[in-house]
Design a protein around this motif. Structure first.
Motif, short mmCIF file in Angstrom:
data_model
loop_
_atom_site.label_atom_id
_atom_site.label_comp_id
_atom_site.label_asym_id
_atom_site.label_seq_id
_atom_site.Cartn_x
_atom_site.Cartn_y
_atom_site.Cartn_z
N LYS A 7 0.84 -1.21 0.00
CA LYS A 7 0.00 0.00 0.00
C LYS A 7 0.87 1.26 0.00
O LYS A 7 0.55 2.25 -0.65
CB LYS A 7 -0.95 -0.01 1.19
N GLN A 8 1.98 1.21 0.73
CA GLN A 8 2.92 2.33 0.76
C GLN A 8 3.48 2.62 -0.63
O GLN A 8 3.55 3.77 -1.07
CB GLN A 8 4.08 1.97 1.70
N GLU A 11 0.82 4.06 -2.86
CA GLU A 11 0.55 5.45 -2.49
C GLU A 11 1.61 6.38 -3.07
O GLU A 11 1.30 7.47 -3.54
CB GLU A 11 0.51 5.57 -0.95
N ARG A 12 2.86 5.94 -3.09
CA ARG A 12 3.94 6.76 -3.66
C ARG A 12 3.73 6.99 -5.15
O ARG A 12 4.01 8.07 -5.66
CB ARG A 12 5.30 6.10 -3.42
N VAL A 13 3.24 5.97 -5.84
CA VAL A 13 3.00 6.10 -7.29
C VAL A 13 1.86 7.08 -7.55
O VAL A 13 1.93 7.90 -8.46
CB VAL A 13 2.65 4.72 -7.92
N GLU A 77 0.53 -4.19 -7.58
CA GLU A 77 -0.82 -4.43 -7.05
C GLU A 77 -1.09 -5.91 -6.82
O GLU A 77 -1.75 -6.28 -5.85
CB GLU A 77 -1.87 -3.87 -8.02
N ASN A 78 -0.61 -6.75 -7.72
CA ASN A 78 -0.87 -8.19 -7.63
C ASN A 78 0.12 -8.92 -6.75
O ASN A 78 0.13 -10.15 -6.71
CB ASN A 78 -0.89 -8.82 -9.03
N ASP A 79 0.98 -8.16 -6.06
CA ASP A 79 1.93 -8.73 -5.11
C ASP A 79 2.85 -9.77 -5.76
O ASP A 79 3.13 -10.82 -5.18
CB ASP A 79 1.16 -9.34 -3.92
N GLU A 80 3.32 -9.45 -6.98
CA GLU A 80 4.20 -10.36 -7.72
C GLU A 80 5.67 -10.12 -7.46
O GLU A 80 6.52 -10.81 -8.00
CB GLU A 80 3.94 -10.22 -9.23
#
Length: 147
Positions: A7-8, A11-13, A77-80
């Motif tokens: 999430k951090q 948020e930066r993007v 996002e997909n935690d890859e």
């Protein structure tokens, strides 16, 4: 990567002003092809407008950059990826955004063509005004019956 770390990064993007102070990457791999992104952007931006012959090339570059940005964002996002890889992706996404901002600010108008178009429109308005002021129709005959 922990959920709060992901999430951090996201948020930066998405942060307002994320590109402030960011630099355009020297090179970037887009669709498996290495591109000299910084030199491309500066070459195009130096002209202040996009020449007619370059318009397609710039449009294609923007399209490819947007696609690459989305793919990199989806990997986060997909935690890859690991957190470290995510940080690298965030930096590259912000650099892509910076390049896209620079390319979006260019005026796609060919100034010479625009000036000719405006001059032709001015002549047309002037002729219309003169015809109306002199009371003549398109055939050059006065509406009052004489020439």
């Amino acid at each position: 990567m922990q959920e709060f770390e992901r999430k951090q990064l996201l948020e930066r993007v998405n942060r307002e002003g994320a590109t402030v102070g960011a630099s355009i990457p020297e090179t970037i791999e887009v669709q498996g092809e290495e591109i000299d992104l910084r030199s491309f952007v500066f070459e195009i931006k130096r002209r202040d407008t996009i020449p007619a012959g370059e318009r397609d090339r710039v449009d294609q570059a923007k399209k490819n950059l947007r696609r690459e940005r989305l793919q990199r964002l989806q990997r986060i996002e997909n935690d890859e990826v690991s957190y470290e890889e995510g940080e690298t992706l965030v930096e590259s996404i912000v650099g892509i955004d910076r390049a896209l901002n620079a390319l979006e600010q260019l005026r796609p108008v060919d100034l010479e063509q625009e000036a000719e178009r405006q001059a032709a429109a001015d002549r047309k308005r002037w002729m219309s005004f003169l015809k109306q002021a002199l009371g003549r129709d398109d055939g050059g005959v006065s509406k009052r019956g004489g020439r």
